[in-house]
Design an enzyme around this catalytic site. Structure first.
Site, PDB file in Angstrom:
ATOM      1  N   HIS A 161      44.490  48.515  62.713  1.00 11.20           N
ATOM      2  CA  HIS A 161      45.155  49.687  63.290  1.00 11.20           C
ATOM      3  C   HIS A 161      44.391  50.965  62.967  1.00 11.20           C
ATOM      4  O   HIS A 161      44.083  51.768  63.873  1.00 11.20           O
ATOM      5  CB  HIS A 161      46.586  49.776  62.750  1.00 11.20           C
ATOM      6  CG  HIS A 161      47.352  50.970  63.222  1.00 11.20           C
ATOM      7  ND1 HIS A 161      48.259  50.922  64.251  1.00 11.20           N
ATOM      8  CD2 HIS A 161      47.344  52.276  62.802  1.00 11.20           C
ATOM      9  CE1 HIS A 161      48.773  52.129  64.455  1.00 11.20           C
ATOM     10  NE2 HIS A 161      48.239  52.968  63.575  1.00 11.20           N
ATOM     11  N   GLU A 162      44.083  51.169  61.703  1.00 12.72           N
ATOM     12  CA  GLU A 162      43.418  52.414  61.323  1.00 12.72           C
ATOM     13  C   GLU A 162      42.012  52.499  61.899  1.00 12.72           C
ATOM     14  O   GLU A 162      41.538  53.590  62.245  1.00 12.72           O
ATOM     15  CB  GLU A 162      43.395  52.570  59.798  1.00 12.72           C
ATOM     16  CG  GLU A 162      44.773  52.688  59.162  1.00 12.72           C
ATOM     17  CD  GLU A 162      45.632  53.790  59.760  1.00 12.72           C
ATOM     18  OE1 GLU A 162      45.075  54.782  60.274  1.00 12.72           O
ATOM     19  OE2 GLU A 162      46.870  53.657  59.724  1.00 12.72           O
ATOM     20  N   HIS A 172      42.184  53.988  65.294  1.00 16.40           N
ATOM     21  CA  HIS A 172      42.107  55.450  65.251  1.00 16.40           C
ATOM     22  C   HIS A 172      40.654  55.883  65.026  1.00 16.40           C
ATOM     23  O   HIS A 172      40.182  56.852  65.636  1.00 16.40           O
ATOM     24  CB  HIS A 172      42.960  55.992  64.096  1.00 16.40           C
ATOM     25  CG  HIS A 172      44.429  55.972  64.338  1.00 16.40           C
ATOM     26  ND1 HIS A 172      45.014  56.528  65.456  1.00 16.40           N
ATOM     27  CD2 HIS A 172      45.456  55.473  63.583  1.00 16.40           C
ATOM     28  CE1 HIS A 172      46.329  56.382  65.389  1.00 16.40           C
ATOM     29  NE2 HIS A 172      46.622  55.742  64.266  1.00 16.40           N
ATOM     30  N   HIS A 193      38.692  55.884  68.098  1.00 21.64           N
ATOM     31  CA  HIS A 193      39.060  57.017  68.947  1.00 21.64           C
ATOM     32  C   HIS A 193      38.237  58.253  68.580  1.00 21.64           C
ATOM     33  O   HIS A 193      37.840  59.041  69.453  1.00 21.64           O
ATOM     34  CB  HIS A 193      40.552  57.296  68.785  1.00 21.64           C
ATOM     35  CG  HIS A 193      41.206  57.930  69.963  1.00 21.64           C
ATOM     36  ND1 HIS A 193      42.553  58.163  70.022  1.00 21.64           N
ATOM     37  CD2 HIS A 193      40.711  58.399  71.129  1.00 21.64           C
ATOM     38  CE1 HIS A 193      42.860  58.739  71.171  1.00 21.64           C
ATOM     39  NE2 HIS A 193      41.757  58.908  71.857  1.00 21.64           N
TER      40      HIS A 193
END
Length: 686
Positions: free
Chosen positions: A459-460, A463, A466
């Protein structure tokens, strides 16, 4: 600052690759000294733009504004990142001094009539769609920050913002202190039965670090603590669960209620009914009613599913199952019904393999990038590592810092942050960090991750992608500078690759034998992930409902609030009852007094965004599957093509494109909630 350094590590342009801060040269004294000068320079830069005698142009106004404040940005990036990863009394003192000044500085900028007039007078260059979007964004931002208010209202707004900044810092500091104070202390090792030897050893080391006898279990950010899954002693489970919920109960009720009142008053000053209306206008949901409707539509089905799950646990336990016991008996049920031994499963998830052969492997398959460790570059703490990210053609894209281990002074939870953001205007490349709080084994062995921790690492890094794959001109739109209910979309999409057959078989290897995870465990994982969705959805929805309830109050309603712990609990209970989320023993993921996201972070009236983004994620990942890029039958060519489309349309664009248009371009249509309902076991709820 180091004696051999000729430039200031914060005030001068960075000299290390990708603008990596010279961490070894920065200490509390350096940052305390730098802030006043950085503020002065930014004020001068703003005055030079606003008072420029030349006719306003795009370049001398908007682009000059975008390029301003670099020194201040470096100072704030260092301080606020350090407050999350290595907080000390001295750093908290610096923050207490500087936060009101930063708030006043920001208010002065957005109420500068001359600057506002120049921005209104210009237009973006012909054909510059990103520029046109930036111009509209800036005009809205000035309006929403009070540029059109009369002077007395501007002064009141500035005082509200200043006070809110102080209260937010106080809330976080209170929580950090209570997280340490309420860590569970036991003296008899038998009370920790069920924990692994490595975790018991870590608990002993944690106690020693605090100068205490026995064992100490540090508290994690959510209500439910991961150790509850393993602890066999009901008394220890109950004590740990109670300690988690005591955080902030003494000091934070008055803090959060004052924040709610001030946020409601600020919204009214700016012409909005509530703080939720003010916030969500800029999100992809657009209206507070849309966010609220999503939560209340799903809550009854989630509550019913959670109640049914609880009944099964009671039957298995043949005794009462409280909130403290729920994770323990859920694990037992999964072991019985799905042949899922969570301890055996962990032995297939050593952190290093998950990262290199899972997270980085998946990113290479999808986006063609490679991630290589850079031991020659120094991070801000010995626990943190620096990695360089390169594109398919070898072009260096930026740096990733990984900081995964818990330590005193580090707040719980997991997050991604930036030290430098990508911008073609500024010629900058990104430096991002992924932060977690995994307990480090004291014997030096590789940490073995739970399923939740594996998911969080992916998940991290979503980010991180991104930020790292951003390709925009203007820093305002770089990477994760997007609405809260869009920023979680790429990170949640990336979670899916943790369990993709090709990816998991590449990284999930037994820590002792190196053998690939057997098919029966993969099947058990897939089957077991469907059970417990009622609890997971219910605890999340509970927190999101509480957040929206606080921030849907008018000023008049907020003024009626009491600020005692019992008042807070009563407010929460009413909100949960109104939403149909009253399931015995089911607690919200966060209670108000330790709801860091909304009272010390940027998620006020926005915690719903995780579920809103999961709608996009579930539907978007179905798009990968439809393109032949996910599952057993996925081909390398299809994976790479679909990944490139996602990179081009979503990851690289940051906030530069309309979000609904970007999703529709990737998916071929607008979003559909059905895939999420199926995933969560809530089909038929809406």
């Amino acid at each position: 600052m180091c004696a051999n350094s000729t430039s200031h590590p914060l005030l001068d342009r960075p000299t290390l690759e990708h603008g990596l801060p010279r961490f070894a040269d920065i200490d509390d004294g350096v940052v305390r000294e730098a802030f006043p000068e950085a503020l002065r320079r930014h004020r001068e830069q703003i005055r030079a733009i606003a008072d420029n005698p030349a006719e306003p142009t795009w370049e001398n106004t908007v682009e000059a504004l975008e390029a301003s404040g670099r020194e201040l940005g470096r100072c704030t990036a260092w301080l606020f990142n350090m407050l999350g990863t290595d907080s000390t009394d001295a750093r908290q003192g610096i923050a207490e001094e500087i936060i009101p000044e930063l708030s006043a500085h920001s208010d002065a900028l957005y109420t500068d009539a001359a600057l506002h007039a120049r921005i209104k007078a210009v237009t973006a260059p012909e054909g510059d769609g990103e520029g046109a979007r930036l111009h509209a964004h800036l005009l809205r931002r000035f309006t929403r920050r009070g540029a059109d208010l009369p002077p007395d209202a501007q002064r009141e707004l500035a005082e509200i913002n200043r006070r809110l900044s102080v209260l937010s810092d106080a809330f976080g500091n209170n929580l950090l202190a209570d997280t340490r104070t309420h860590a569970l202390h036991v003296t008899d090792v038998n009370e920790l039965d069920g924990l692994s030897p490595a975790r018991i050893s870590a608990a002993r080391s944690a106690a020693e670090a605090e100068g205490r006898d026995g064992y100490l279990i540090p508290l994690e950010l959510p209500t439910v603590q991961s150790a509850l899954t393993d602890l066999t002693d009901p008394g220890t489970r109950a004590a740990l669960h109670a300690a988690s919920q005591r955080r902030g109960a003494e000091k934070n009720p008055a803090v959060l209620v004052e924040m709610v009142k001030l946020r409601a008053r600020r919204a009214a000053l700016l012409g909005y009914d509530t703080h939720a209306d003010y916030v969500i206008e800029e999100e992809t949901a657009r209206t507070a009613d849309a966010a609220r409707r999503m939560l209340t539509d799903l809550a009854p089905a989630a509550a019913a599913n959670a109640a049914a799950e609880h009944k099964l646990l009671v039957e298995l336990a043949d005794t009462e199952v409280t909130g403290a016991d729920w994770p323990y008996w859920e694990a037992k049920l999964k072991a019985r019904d799905y042949d899922l031994d969570e301890d055996e499963l962990r032995r297939h998830f050593p952190l290093g393999r998950v990262l290199r052969d899972g997270v980085f492997f998946a990113a290479n398959r999808l986006y063609g990038i490679t991630v290589t460790e850079r031991p020659d570059l120094e991070a801000y703490h010995p626990d943190a590592d620096v990695w360089e990210v390169r594109d398919t053609d070898g072009t260096a894209l930026g740096l990733l810092i990984t900081d995964y281990f818990a330590r005193p002074g580090k707040r719980g939870g997991a997050w991604m942050t930036s030290f430098t953001e990508q911008s073609r205007l500024l010629g900058t490349t990104p430096v991002v960090a992924n932060v977690m709080s995994i307990v480090r084994p004291t014997d030096g062995s590789e940490p073995l991750l739970t399923l939740d921790e594996v998911t969080t690492v992916f998940h991290e890094f979503g980010h991180g992608l991104h930020g790292l794959l951003s390709d925009v001109r203007y820093p305002t739109f770089s990477g994760t500078n997007v609405p809260r209910d869009w920023v979680e979309f790429p990170s949640q999409i990336n979670e899916n690759w943790a369990f993709d057959p090709e990816v998991i078989r590449n990284y999930a290897r037994h820590v002792d034998t190196g053998e690939v995870i057997p098919d029966h465990l993969l099947t058990a994982v897939a089957d077991a992930r469907q059970f417990g969705q009622g609890f997971a959805a219910g605890e999340y929805l509970g927190a999101a409902v509480i957040d929206l309830a606080w921030h849907s109050l008018t000023p008049e309603q907020a003024d009626q609030l009491g600020d005692g712990a019992e008042d807070i609990e009563a407010f929460e209970n009413r909100a949960l009852e109104d939403a149909g989320l009253t399931v015995e023993h089911l607690r919200p993921r966060y209670r108000s007094t330790y709801f860091n996201h909304v009272f010390a972070g940027g998620y006020s009236a926005g915690y719903y965004s995780y579920l809103w983004a999961e709608v996009l994620d579930a539907d978007g990942f179905d798009g990968f599957a439809e393109q032949g890029a996910a599952g057993e039958a996925a081909s390398p060519e299809a994976v790479r093509a679909a990944g490139q489309r996602f990179r081009d349309l979503i990851l690289s664009r940051g906030g530069a494109d309309d979000f609904g248009t970007a999703f529709a371009a990737f998916r071929g249509r607008g979003k559909d909630v059905a895939p999420l309902l199926s995933r969560r076991g809530l089909a038929g709820a809406v």
